[in-house]
Design a protein around this motif. Sequence first.
Motif, PDB file in Angstrom:
ATOM      1  N   ILE A 163       1.148   7.172  -6.934  1.00  0.00           N
ATOM      2  CA  ILE A 163      -0.013   7.833  -6.903  1.00  0.00           C
ATOM      3  C   ILE A 163       0.550   9.227  -6.609  1.00  0.00           C
ATOM      4  CG2 ILE A 163      -2.080   8.569  -5.899  1.00  0.00           C
ATOM      5  CD1 ILE A 163      -2.875   5.828  -5.790  1.00  0.00           C
TER       6      ILE A 163
ATOM      7  N   GLU B 106       0.699  -1.116  -0.117  1.00  0.00           N
ATOM      8  CA  GLU B 106       0.041  -0.141   0.080  1.00  0.00           C
ATOM      9  C   GLU B 106       0.845   1.268  -0.121  1.00  0.00           C
ATOM     10  OE1 GLU B 106      -2.957  -0.353   3.324  1.00  0.00           O
ATOM     11  OE2 GLU B 106      -4.072  -1.888   2.060  1.00  0.00           O
TER      12      GLU B 106
ATOM     13  N   LYS C   5       0.765   4.102  -2.860  1.00  0.00           N
ATOM     14  CA  LYS C   5       0.657   5.626  -2.399  1.00  0.00           C
ATOM     15  C   LYS C   5       1.724   6.388  -2.940  1.00  0.00           C
ATOM     16  CE  LYS C   5      -2.336   4.599   1.445  1.00  0.00           C
ATOM     17  NZ  LYS C   5      -2.141   4.534   2.860  1.00  0.00           N
TER      18      LYS C   5
ATOM     19  N   TRP D 191      -7.107   1.128  -5.565  1.00  0.00           N
ATOM     20  CA  TRP D 191      -7.194   2.602  -5.922  1.00  0.00           C
ATOM     21  C   TRP D 191      -7.375   2.374  -7.484  1.00  0.00           C
ATOM     22  CZ3 TRP D 191      -4.169   0.754  -2.090  1.00  0.00           C
ATOM     23  CH2 TRP D 191      -4.148   1.456  -1.019  1.00  0.00           C
TER      24      TRP D 191
ATOM     25  N   TYR E 167      -6.793   9.855  -9.087  1.00  0.00           N
ATOM     26  CA  TYR E 167      -6.880   8.697  -8.267  1.00  0.00           C
ATOM     27  C   TYR E 167      -8.213   8.693  -7.148  1.00  0.00           C
ATOM     28  CZ  TYR E 167      -2.428   7.013 -10.496  1.00  0.00           C
ATOM     29  OH  TYR E 167      -1.636   6.862 -11.393  1.00  0.00           O
ATOM     30  N   TYR E 168      -8.598   7.499  -7.330  1.00  0.00           N
ATOM     31  CA  TYR E 168      -9.700   7.317  -6.162  1.00  0.00           C
ATOM     32  C   TYR E 168      -9.277   6.336  -5.309  1.00  0.00           C
ATOM     33  CZ  TYR E 168     -12.413  10.449  -9.350  1.00  0.00           C
ATOM     34  OH  TYR E 168     -12.649  11.520 -10.127  1.00  0.00           O
ATOM     35  N   ALA E 169      -9.600   6.150  -4.130  1.00  0.00           N
ATOM     36  CA  ALA E 169      -9.460   5.071  -3.167  1.00  0.00           C
ATOM     37  C   ALA E 169     -10.794   4.412  -2.929  1.00  0.00           C
ATOM     38  CB  ALA E 169      -8.962   5.625  -1.957  1.00  0.00           C
TER      39      ALA E 169
ATOM     40  N   TYR F 256      -8.330   4.731 -11.377  1.00  0.00           N
ATOM     41  CA  TYR F 256      -8.668   6.192 -12.017  1.00  0.00           C
ATOM     42  C   TYR F 256      -9.360   6.105 -13.479  1.00  0.00           C
ATOM     43  CZ  TYR F 256      -4.551   5.095 -14.900  1.00  0.00           C
ATOM     44  OH  TYR F 256      -3.212   4.381 -15.640  1.00  0.00           O
TER      45      TYR F 256
END
Length: 185
Positions: free
Chosen positions: A55, A48, A52, A71, A63-65, A73
Motif C-alpha cells: 500500500i 499485514e 502495508k 484493506w 486504500y481503506y482499512a 480500494y
Amino acid sequence: MRVGFILLVILVFGACKSPEARYPVSQNSGSYIRESVERNRELVAAEEEYIKALIEKDSTTEYYASNDGFWYYYNKRSTDSSNTEMPEFGDLVKFDYSLSTLDGDPIYAEGEKPTREYAIDQEKLFSGLRQGLKLMKEGETLTFLFPSHKAYGYYGDKNKIGTNVPVMAKVTLHDINKNESKNDD
C-alpha cells in the motif's frame, strides 16, 4: 491337589483387586497449542506488514482499512446519491470476482468464476469476501487485499490456492435484492 487349591485361592483373591488408573505415557502441558498460536500471530503480522508495504508503494491509489482486518480500494465507486443501500443479513446479492496473489499474479482470472448469487451471511463464502460485500453498493467494483486468515486460511481452496496464501480479490456487485421477510417482525 493341595497346590492347585492354593493357586485357585490366590487367583480368586488377586482378581478381586480394584482396577488402577492408567496414566498416559507422556503428559502434554499445552505447549503445542501455545506454540501454534504464536506461529499464527507471527504469520498474521508478517502478512499485514507485507500488505502495508504494498500500500505504501502505491501512491496513486487511496486504500481503506476495514474494521475486519483487511484493506480495499475502489475501482468503480457509485456516484449516484440515491444509491445508499448496502447488503445486510439475508439480502440476496449477485456479484463477480477474480482472485490473484498480492503481487498481481492471477489465481482465478476475471470470468473464470461464474457470476455468483449469495444470501448474505447465510451461505458458505470465505470470511473476507463475506465481510467485504457488506461494504459495497450496487454497481461498485472494489479490490480487497485479504491476509490468509481472511481468505482461505490453512486449508486453501483445495484447488489453486495453497496453505496460508494472502489474496487480492476484485469484486463487482451487480445487484442487491433486499430480504423483505426481516422487516415483517
